[in-house]
Design a protein around this motif. Structure first.
Motif, short mmCIF file in Angstrom:
data_model
loop_
_atom_site.label_atom_id
_atom_site.label_comp_id
_atom_site.label_asym_id
_atom_site.label_seq_id
_atom_site.Cartn_x
_atom_site.Cartn_y
_atom_site.Cartn_z
N ASN A 264 80.15 17.78 57.09
CA ASN A 264 81.11 18.90 56.79
C ASN A 264 81.49 19.30 55.48
O ASN A 264 81.85 18.28 54.99
CB ASN A 264 82.36 18.79 57.79
N PHE A 265 81.47 20.48 55.25
CA PHE A 265 81.79 20.85 53.83
C PHE A 265 82.79 22.16 53.61
O PHE A 265 82.37 23.16 54.21
CB PHE A 265 80.73 21.03 52.79
N ASN A 266 84.21 21.85 53.09
CA ASN A 266 84.80 23.05 52.87
C ASN A 266 85.16 23.01 51.43
O ASN A 266 85.28 22.38 50.88
CB ASN A 266 86.19 22.91 53.70
N SER A 267 85.35 24.34 50.92
CA SER A 267 85.62 24.75 49.38
C SER A 267 86.12 25.77 49.38
O SER A 267 86.15 26.76 49.95
CB SER A 267 84.37 24.67 48.61
N LEU A 268 87.00 25.94 48.25
CA LEU A 268 87.69 26.97 47.45
C LEU A 268 87.08 27.05 46.15
O LEU A 268 86.96 26.24 45.40
CB LEU A 268 89.20 26.77 47.44
N GLN A 269 86.35 28.44 45.86
CA GLN A 269 85.68 28.56 44.70
C GLN A 269 86.46 29.89 43.99
O GLN A 269 86.39 31.03 44.70
CB GLN A 269 84.27 28.92 45.05
N VAL A 270 86.78 29.70 42.85
CA VAL A 270 87.35 30.75 41.97
C VAL A 270 86.62 31.11 40.78
O VAL A 270 86.23 30.18 39.96
CB VAL A 270 88.71 30.37 41.61
N GLN A 271 86.28 32.28 40.34
CA GLN A 271 85.43 32.59 39.18
C GLN A 271 86.15 33.78 38.42
O GLN A 271 86.46 34.86 39.14
CB GLN A 271 84.03 32.92 39.63
N TYR A 272 86.00 33.54 37.19
CA TYR A 272 86.30 34.69 36.32
C TYR A 272 85.03 34.98 35.37
O TYR A 272 84.48 34.04 34.82
CB TYR A 272 87.48 34.31 35.24
N HIS A 273 84.80 36.36 35.43
CA HIS A 273 83.40 36.80 34.71
C HIS A 273 83.62 38.00 33.71
O HIS A 273 84.31 38.77 34.18
CB HIS A 273 82.26 37.14 35.66
N ARG A 274 83.47 37.73 32.64
CA ARG A 274 83.53 38.96 31.61
C ARG A 274 82.04 39.13 30.88
O ARG A 274 81.50 38.26 30.58
CB ARG A 274 84.46 38.45 30.23
N THR A 275 81.67 40.43 31.18
CA THR A 275 80.45 40.83 30.90
C THR A 275 80.21 40.90 29.35
O THR A 275 81.57 41.08 28.74
CB THR A 275 79.99 42.18 31.60
N LEU A 276 79.12 41.04 28.72
CA LEU A 276 79.04 41.13 27.39
C LEU A 276 79.63 42.69 26.80
O LEU A 276 79.26 43.86 27.27
CB LEU A 276 77.55 41.19 27.06
N THR A 277 80.68 42.28 26.22
CA THR A 277 81.62 43.51 25.53
C THR A 277 82.13 43.20 24.10
O THR A 277 82.49 41.79 24.03
CB THR A 277 82.92 43.69 26.34
N GLN A 278 81.78 43.93 23.21
CA GLN A 278 82.24 43.65 21.66
C GLN A 278 81.58 42.24 21.46
O GLN A 278 82.37 41.51 20.60
CB GLN A 278 83.69 43.58 21.47
N GLY A 279 80.33 42.17 21.75
CA GLY A 279 79.64 40.72 21.48
C GLY A 279 80.15 39.59 21.98
O GLY A 279 79.61 38.52 21.46
N ILE A 280 80.95 39.58 23.13
CA ILE A 280 81.34 38.49 23.62
C ILE A 280 81.49 38.23 25.03
O ILE A 280 81.72 39.63 25.92
CB ILE A 280 83.07 38.00 23.28
N GLN A 281 80.97 37.39 25.88
CA GLN A 281 80.87 37.24 27.29
C GLN A 281 81.37 35.93 27.65
O GLN A 281 81.17 34.79 26.73
CB GLN A 281 79.46 37.44 27.82
N ALA A 282 82.24 35.77 28.83
CA ALA A 282 82.38 34.41 29.35
C ALA A 282 82.23 34.34 30.94
O ALA A 282 82.24 35.39 31.43
CB ALA A 282 83.83 34.62 28.91
N LEU A 283 82.41 33.04 31.26
CA LEU A 283 82.40 32.88 32.61
C LEU A 283 83.07 31.39 32.96
O LEU A 283 82.99 30.43 32.32
CB LEU A 283 80.91 32.49 33.07
N ILE A 284 83.98 31.55 33.84
CA ILE A 284 84.99 30.35 34.24
C ILE A 284 84.91 30.32 35.67
O ILE A 284 85.06 31.22 36.38
CB ILE A 284 86.38 30.49 33.67
N SER A 285 84.52 28.89 36.09
CA SER A 285 84.25 28.56 37.58
C SER A 285 84.94 27.25 37.98
O SER A 285 84.94 26.52 37.30
CB SER A 285 82.96 28.38 37.87
N TYR A 286 85.83 27.30 38.96
CA TYR A 286 86.54 26.12 39.50
C TYR A 286 86.07 26.25 40.91
O TYR A 286 86.18 26.80 41.63
CB TYR A 286 87.94 26.30 39.10
N THR A 287 85.93 24.96 41.39
CA THR A 287 85.70 24.39 42.55
C THR A 287 86.57 23.36 43.04
O THR A 287 86.89 22.45 42.66
CB THR A 287 84.33 24.15 42.96
N PHE A 288 87.47 23.78 44.13
CA PHE A 288 87.94 22.50 44.89
C PHE A 288 87.21 22.33 46.16
O PHE A 288 87.26 23.38 47.24
CB PHE A 288 89.71 23.01 45.27
N ALA A 289 86.92 21.24 46.32
CA ALA A 289 85.79 20.95 47.65
C ALA A 289 86.14 19.55 48.28
O ALA A 289 86.44 18.65 47.46
CB ALA A 289 84.55 21.48 47.17
#
Length: 423
Positions: A180-205
């Motif tokens: 059995n597997f259960n998880s909460l997954q949160v993600q922030y995504h910034r597309t390429l804008t003004q030369g900068i892109q970012a991705l942050i992911s967190y999982t509690f599982a």
């Protein structure tokens, strides 16, 4: 559909019985398990736009695994595996009569033989997820997801030692494993804008099962209840965080230069504490009793990570040798992990669309030490403390596979220089 393995020559197996002392050979070439034809795997997904910038997504599916497990080992078992030990004193070169292969025979003794429970089913995992995605603006979005899975009819390999006078090992494949597997997954995504892109992911599982690897061997189910092994999976990671960015430097003097970075973090994976005992049916691994009131972990500046398991916190049962102790499976934890990877890059325009890219990549740029799990063998002199880096423990190689430690996370800092021609 997953038929039983077969070959140009017949395979030999045995039919499991309630009493392992009564097992007998199945007819030559008999299927190791019956083929099943009901392995349908439906998938369904849906998306609904709640508001202008808010979307709800959901999905469900069945996913089947192969049902063979270690059954293919039957081709390397009885009667095709034969061994002749040449003892000390044999002249060299070895005489042809001594080096000749042993003749093929169906007569005992039988070193190892494989079988499967009647009606063996394909392992199946039920997976489902629900996600809410919020668009903050044209470049930034956040999503929150509940992701879960339930594994049923998973494979578990049991074995019995010397069930009869003519058989040394009898291995049996069954469907006694589940997860059995259960998880909460949160993600922030910034597309390429003004030369900068970012991705942050967190999982509690949390991943729980009673067999994380179908190739492990366990006692026969009548002796050890498979439900007693229900605990955190070998690969269970409670918290995991990853963050990445990519930036093209905007200044005129640094035109063509860029930076990339990745930060990885996770909490510790489980450690199973066991001891070995010959209970009259062979040597098996059991779990000890947990001594009440005694600390499980000790601070020790002389060992890797400054922490070790306390051997006085565990006790081998003496009242009934061979029973599982009060300590649960995978009850302890090793060390967490964190690492920063960093890249400096430069792009040169050579001619029209011809470009040359230079990259300097630093893996574990801060040279942060990460250690492998401590030894869980209670009878080992190395019990309770780590003996190597995380990269070495993940890249052990050998019969268990694994990659070279250089290509694993958790090693010492390493630098890679690369040139890439793009046209």
């Amino acid at each position: 559909m997953n038929p039983a393995p077969s070959g140009s020559k017949p395979l030999y197996s045995y039919t499991p019985t309630a009493d392992p002392r009564e097992i007998t050979l199945a007819p030559a070439g008999a299927p190791l398990y019956a083929t099943r034809y009901n392995g349908f795997a439906p998938r369904v997904g849906a998306a609904y736009q709640i508001a202008r910038n808010t979307t709800l997504r959901a999905g469900f599916g069945l996913f089947y695994d192969l049902g063979g497990g270690l059954m293919a080992q039957a081709a390397a078992g009885f009667p095709y595996y034969r061994q002749n030990n040449i003892i000390t004193g044999t002249p060299f070169p070895v005489p042809p009569s001594t080096a000749a292969p042993l003749p093929f025979t169906l007569n005992p003794p039988i070193a190892s033989i494989y079988g499967a429970t009647p009606g063996l089913s394909l392992p199946v995992t039920y997976q489902w997820n629900v996600t809410v995605e919020q668009l903050l603006n044209r470049s930034n979005a956040v999503s929150v997801a509940y992701v879960a899975a339930a594994g049923r009819d998973l494979l578990r390999q049991n074995f019995d030692t010397n069930p009869t006078d003519s058989i040394t090992y009898a291995y049996m494949l069954n469907n006694a494993a589940f997860s059995n597997f259960n998880s909460l997954q949160v993600q922030y995504h910034r597309t390429l804008t003004q030369g900068i892109q970012a991705l942050i992911s967190y999982t509690f599982a949390h991943s729980i099962d009673n067999a994380s690897n179908e190739s492990y061997a366990y006692l026969l189910a009548p002796i050890i209840n498979p439900k007693d092994d229900y605990g955190s999976s070998d690969f269970d990671i409670r918290h995991a965080l990853s963050a990445a960015f990519s930036a093209n430097l905007p200044t005129r003097w640094l035109k063509g230069w860029g930076l990339d970075g990745v930060y990885l973090f996770r909490t510790a994976t489980p450690v199973d504490v066991t001891y070995s005992l010959d209970n009259g049916y062979g040597v098996y691994a059991f779990r000890p009793d947990l001594v009440p009131g005694v600390p499980i972990y000790l601070n020790n500046p002389d060992v890797a990570g400054g922490k070790q398991f306390n051997p006085d916190a565990f006790e081998i049962p003496l009242d009934y040798p061979g029973r599982q102790g009060t300590l649960g499976r995978n009850a302890l934890r090793g060390f967490g992990f964190s690492q920063v990877n960093f890249t400096v890059r430069r792009e040169f325009h050579l001619y029209e669309q011809l470009k040359l890219q230079f990259r300097a990549e630093l893996f574990n740029a801060l040279n942060t030490p990460s250690f492998g799990n401590p030894s869980g063998n209670l009878q080992s002199p190395q019990f309770g403390y780590s003996t190597g880096t995380l990269a070495q423990s993940l890249g052990s190689g050998g019969v268990n596979g694994g990659l070279n430690p250089l290509y694993q996370v958790g090693g010492a800092r390493s630098v890679q220089l690369a040139l890439r021609l793009v046209f």
